[in-house]
Design a protein around this motif. Structure first.
Motif, PDB file in Angstrom:
ATOM      1  N   ALA A 183      78.914   1.265  -4.746  1.00 14.34           N
ATOM      2  CA  ALA A 183      77.947   0.574  -5.601  1.00 14.34           C
ATOM      3  C   ALA A 183      77.319  -0.614  -4.884  1.00 14.34           C
ATOM      4  O   ALA A 183      76.108  -0.865  -5.000  1.00 14.34           O
ATOM      5  CB  ALA A 183      78.635   0.115  -6.885  1.00 14.34           C
ATOM      6  N   ALA A 184      78.135  -1.363  -4.132  1.00 11.14           N
ATOM      7  CA  ALA A 184      77.607  -2.505  -3.373  1.00 11.14           C
ATOM      8  C   ALA A 184      76.632  -2.043  -2.302  1.00 11.14           C
ATOM      9  O   ALA A 184      75.576  -2.667  -2.085  1.00 11.14           O
ATOM     10  CB  ALA A 184      78.755  -3.289  -2.749  1.00 11.14           C
ATOM     11  N   THR A 185      76.973  -0.954  -1.629  1.00 10.33           N
ATOM     12  CA  THR A 185      76.083  -0.412  -0.604  1.00 10.33           C
ATOM     13  C   THR A 185      74.781   0.082  -1.215  1.00 10.33           C
ATOM     14  O   THR A 185      73.694  -0.132  -0.669  1.00 10.33           O
ATOM     15  CB  THR A 185      76.779   0.741   0.144  1.00 10.33           C
ATOM     16  N   VAL A 220      75.652   1.560   8.527  1.00 10.77           N
ATOM     17  CA  VAL A 220      75.607   1.418   9.988  1.00 10.77           C
ATOM     18  C   VAL A 220      75.392  -0.045  10.372  1.00 10.77           C
ATOM     19  O   VAL A 220      76.072  -0.572  11.259  1.00 10.77           O
ATOM     20  CB  VAL A 220      74.490   2.301  10.575  1.00 10.77           C
ATOM     21  N   CYS A 221      74.460  -0.706   9.700  1.00 13.13           N
ATOM     22  CA  CYS A 221      74.188  -2.109  10.021  1.00 13.13           C
ATOM     23  C   CYS A 221      75.375  -3.002   9.656  1.00 13.13           C
ATOM     24  O   CYS A 221      75.636  -4.006  10.331  1.00 13.13           O
ATOM     25  CB  CYS A 221      72.938  -2.579   9.280  1.00 13.13           C
ATOM     26  N   PHE A 222      76.088  -2.650   8.602  1.00 13.31           N
ATOM     27  CA  PHE A 222      77.260  -3.431   8.204  1.00 13.31           C
ATOM     28  C   PHE A 222      78.360  -3.328   9.252  1.00 13.31           C
ATOM     29  O   PHE A 222      79.102  -4.286   9.490  1.00 13.31           O
ATOM     30  CB  PHE A 222      77.768  -2.939   6.848  1.00 13.31           C
ATOM     31  N   ALA A 223      78.450  -2.158   9.879  1.00 13.33           N
ATOM     32  CA  ALA A 223      79.421  -1.997  10.971  1.00 13.33           C
ATOM     33  C   ALA A 223      78.953  -2.688  12.241  1.00 13.33           C
ATOM     34  O   ALA A 223      79.765  -3.215  13.015  1.00 13.33           O
ATOM     35  CB  ALA A 223      79.657  -0.502  11.247  1.00 13.33           C
ATOM     36  N   GLU A 224      77.641  -2.728  12.451  1.00 10.20           N
ATOM     37  CA  GLU A 224      77.090  -3.257  13.699  1.00 10.20           C
ATOM     38  C   GLU A 224      76.836  -4.759  13.643  1.00 10.20           C
ATOM     39  O   GLU A 224      77.117  -5.483  14.606  1.00 10.20           O
ATOM     40  CB  GLU A 224      75.777  -2.530  14.021  1.00 10.20           C
ATOM     41  N   GLY A 225      76.292  -5.244  12.525  1.00  9.00           N
ATOM     42  CA  GLY A 225      75.895  -6.654  12.464  1.00  9.00           C
ATOM     43  C   GLY A 225      76.239  -7.332  11.161  1.00  9.00           C
ATOM     44  O   GLY A 225      75.326  -7.746  10.422  1.00  9.00           O
ATOM     45  N   PRO A 226      77.516  -7.457  10.829  1.00  8.52           N
ATOM     46  CA  PRO A 226      77.883  -8.145   9.583  1.00  8.52           C
ATOM     47  C   PRO A 226      77.529  -9.624   9.593  1.00  8.52           C
ATOM     48  O   PRO A 226      77.244 -10.213   8.552  1.00  8.52           O
ATOM     49  CB  PRO A 226      79.398  -7.937   9.500  1.00  8.52           C
ATOM     50  N   PRO A 271      73.250 -13.703   2.202  1.00  6.50           N
ATOM     51  CA  PRO A 271      74.644 -14.113   1.967  1.00  6.50           C
ATOM     52  C   PRO A 271      75.282 -13.531   0.709  1.00  6.50           C
ATOM     53  O   PRO A 271      76.457 -13.153   0.730  1.00  6.50           O
ATOM     54  CB  PRO A 271      74.552 -15.642   1.889  1.00  6.50           C
ATOM     55  N   GLN A 272      74.538 -13.448  -0.393  1.00  6.48           N
ATOM     56  CA  GLN A 272      75.133 -12.957  -1.638  1.00  6.48           C
ATOM     57  C   GLN A 272      75.513 -11.488  -1.538  1.00  6.48           C
ATOM     58  O   GLN A 272      76.630 -11.091  -1.919  1.00  6.48           O
ATOM     59  CB  GLN A 272      74.172 -13.188  -2.806  1.00  6.48           C
ATOM     60  N   MET A 273      74.600 -10.672  -1.022  1.00  8.58           N
ATOM     61  CA  MET A 273      74.899  -9.245  -0.870  1.00  8.58           C
ATOM     62  C   MET A 273      75.988  -9.028   0.170  1.00  8.58           C
ATOM     63  O   MET A 273      76.842  -8.139   0.029  1.00  8.58           O
ATOM     64  CB  MET A 273      73.631  -8.478  -0.493  1.00  8.58           C
ATOM     65  N   SER A 274      75.985  -9.852   1.215  1.00  2.00           N
ATOM     66  CA  SER A 274      77.022  -9.752   2.234  1.00  2.00           C
ATOM     67  C   SER A 274      78.398 -10.038   1.651  1.00  2.00           C
ATOM     68  O   SER A 274      79.376  -9.331   1.937  1.00  2.00           O
ATOM     69  CB  SER A 274      76.732 -10.726   3.382  1.00  2.00           C
ATOM     70  N   MET A 275      78.469 -11.068   0.814  1.00  2.00           N
ATOM     71  CA  MET A 275      79.756 -11.415   0.199  1.00  2.00           C
ATOM     72  C   MET A 275      80.260 -10.270  -0.680  1.00  2.00           C
ATOM     73  O   MET A 275      81.457  -9.937  -0.655  1.00  2.00           O
ATOM     74  CB  MET A 275      79.604 -12.693  -0.630  1.00  2.00           C
ATOM     75  N   ARG A 276      79.364  -9.673  -1.438  1.00  2.00           N
ATOM     76  CA  ARG A 276      79.778  -8.570  -2.312  1.00  2.00           C
ATOM     77  C   ARG A 276      80.260  -7.377  -1.508  1.00  2.00           C
ATOM     78  O   ARG A 276      81.284  -6.764  -1.834  1.00  2.00           O
ATOM     79  CB  ARG A 276      78.619  -8.158  -3.215  1.00  2.00           C
ATOM     80  N   MET A 277      79.534  -7.030  -0.440  1.00  2.00           N
ATOM     81  CA  MET A 277      79.946  -5.893   0.380  1.00  2.00           C
ATOM     82  C   MET A 277      81.267  -6.169   1.089  1.00  2.00           C
ATOM     83  O   MET A 277      82.122  -5.283   1.202  1.00  2.00           O
ATOM     84  CB  MET A 277      78.852  -5.538   1.395  1.00  2.00           C
ATOM     85  N   GLN A 278      81.462  -7.399   1.556  1.00  2.00           N
ATOM     86  CA  GLN A 278      82.722  -7.737   2.223  1.00  2.00           C
ATOM     87  C   GLN A 278      83.900  -7.661   1.253  1.00  2.00           C
ATOM     88  O   GLN A 278      84.963  -7.130   1.589  1.00  2.00           O
ATOM     89  CB  GLN A 278      82.633  -9.142   2.827  1.00  2.00           C
TER      90      GLN A 278
END
Length: 338
Positions: free
Chosen positions: A8-10, A297-303, A311-318
């Motif tokens: 869902a986050a992705t 792919v980008c989350f694996a390559e450039g978190p 930042p908000q979406m990054s925090m949720r995905m992490q």
């Protein structure tokens, strides 16, 4: 069920990126029409070539003349049919993968340089489309050709299964070929994302993206396809709802048409609208599906870049990633864990 939060986050990330670059839907929207036109052109070419082979002359002559010439004509027809089938599948795959590469390039720009991908027809959209139709077009054609050949082989094997004398043999061969085709399609999905992101050639892109996932230990992460299944269910619901609405509307017309000797309009309208809706919705939703693949792919390559720019979406995905895959780390290529 444990995979749903990260999926869902992705999906939310992919939809947000697409919403900021609505131009990515433009080519996907017109691609069914482009595909239809190319099919018409290919079919006309097929008819002209069969006429040049003398097929229609043989049909118009008597039966004895047809049997005398059928050997050479049949060979030409068989070769033409094989090439025509490959051409149909190839064209369809190329058009679909142009959309994939365009979307991947746009989402990659939004991920790393959001200022360049913040409008409907941003420079990211236009540049990604130009790369997909020029610099990366050869890679798209090559990867699409492999799938097209496998699809054509499976199509011929499906027809060959009508021969009951060898039905078991053809069934086993077709199962093997279907498995090979699915493996290639799975490879292509991630390879074309990398082609769109970095402009690599097809083989290099496929090798690099698989190496990336292997080095991260993400085999289980990319094995799930919840987003694709969700997109399929949405397309199915759209098709059913559209079909029912059109069928109800056409039932009123049918009451009038029955008086003129016409019947069955409602049922025919339902299936036609259902089929057209499925094709159009699947084509448009494939953009969302590709955007989620690119986000993975980008989350694996450039978190780190994702955390800096979004930042908000990054925090949720992490958070959802850590909860779903507690034993899997994510970080840079140099092994630094974020």
């Amino acid at each position: 069920w444990k995979d749903i939060p990260f999926a869902a986050a992705t999906l939310s990330t992919g939809v947000t990126a697409c919403r900021g670059n609505l131009g990515v839907f433009a080519f996907a929207f017109v691609s069914p029409m482009i595909n239809f036109v190319t099919v018409i052109v290919q079919f006309m070419s097929l008819v002209s070539f069969l006429g040049w082979l003398g097929l229609f002359d043989s049909w118009s002559s008597n039966l004895d003349d047809y049997h005398e010439t059928s050997g050479a004509v049949q060979f030409g027809i068989s070769v033409t049919y094989i090439l025509f089938t490959v051409s149909l599948y190839w064209t369809s795959e190329v058009i679909k993968n142009i959309t994939t590469v365009t979307v991947s390039g746009t989402i990659g720009t939004w991920w790393y340089s959001p200022s360049e991908a913040s409008s409907c027809c941003s420079s990211a959209v236009m540049d990604s489309f130009k790369r997909a139709t020029t610099y990366s077009f050869g890679s798209i054609c090559f990867g699409s050709l492999i799938v097209a050949i496998l699809s054509a082989i499976n199509s011929m094997l499906r027809r060959a299964q009508r021969d009951r004398r060898c039905v078991l043999f053809y069934c086993v061969i077709r199962c093997i070929m279907l498995y090979v085709q699915r493996l290639v399609e799975y490879f292509n999905k991630w390879a074309f994302v990398y082609v769109g992101l970095y402009g690599y050639d097809y083989m290099t892109a496929g090798k690099n993206v698989m190496t990336l996932f292997k080095s991260r230990g993400w085999s289980t992460v990319i094995a799930h396809s919840l987003v694709q299944k969700a997109m399929f269910m949405i397309s199915l619901c759209i098709g059913l709802v559209t079909g029912l609405i059109v069928a109800l509307a056409s039932s009123l017309v049918e009451e009038v048409a029955v008086g003129f000797g016409a019947s069955g309009i409602g049922l025919m309208a339902f299936f036609m609208s259902f089929y057209i809706s499925i094709i159009n919705s699947s084509t448009l939703l494939s953009v969302v599906s590709t955007s989620t693949d690119t986000a993975i792919v980008c989350f694996a390559e450039g978190p780190a870049e994702f955390e800096e720019n979004h930042p908000q979406m990054s925090m949720r995905m992490q958070e959802t990633f850590s909860a779903t895959y507690p034993d899997v780390n994510f970080g840079r290529a140099d092994g630094e864990v974020v």
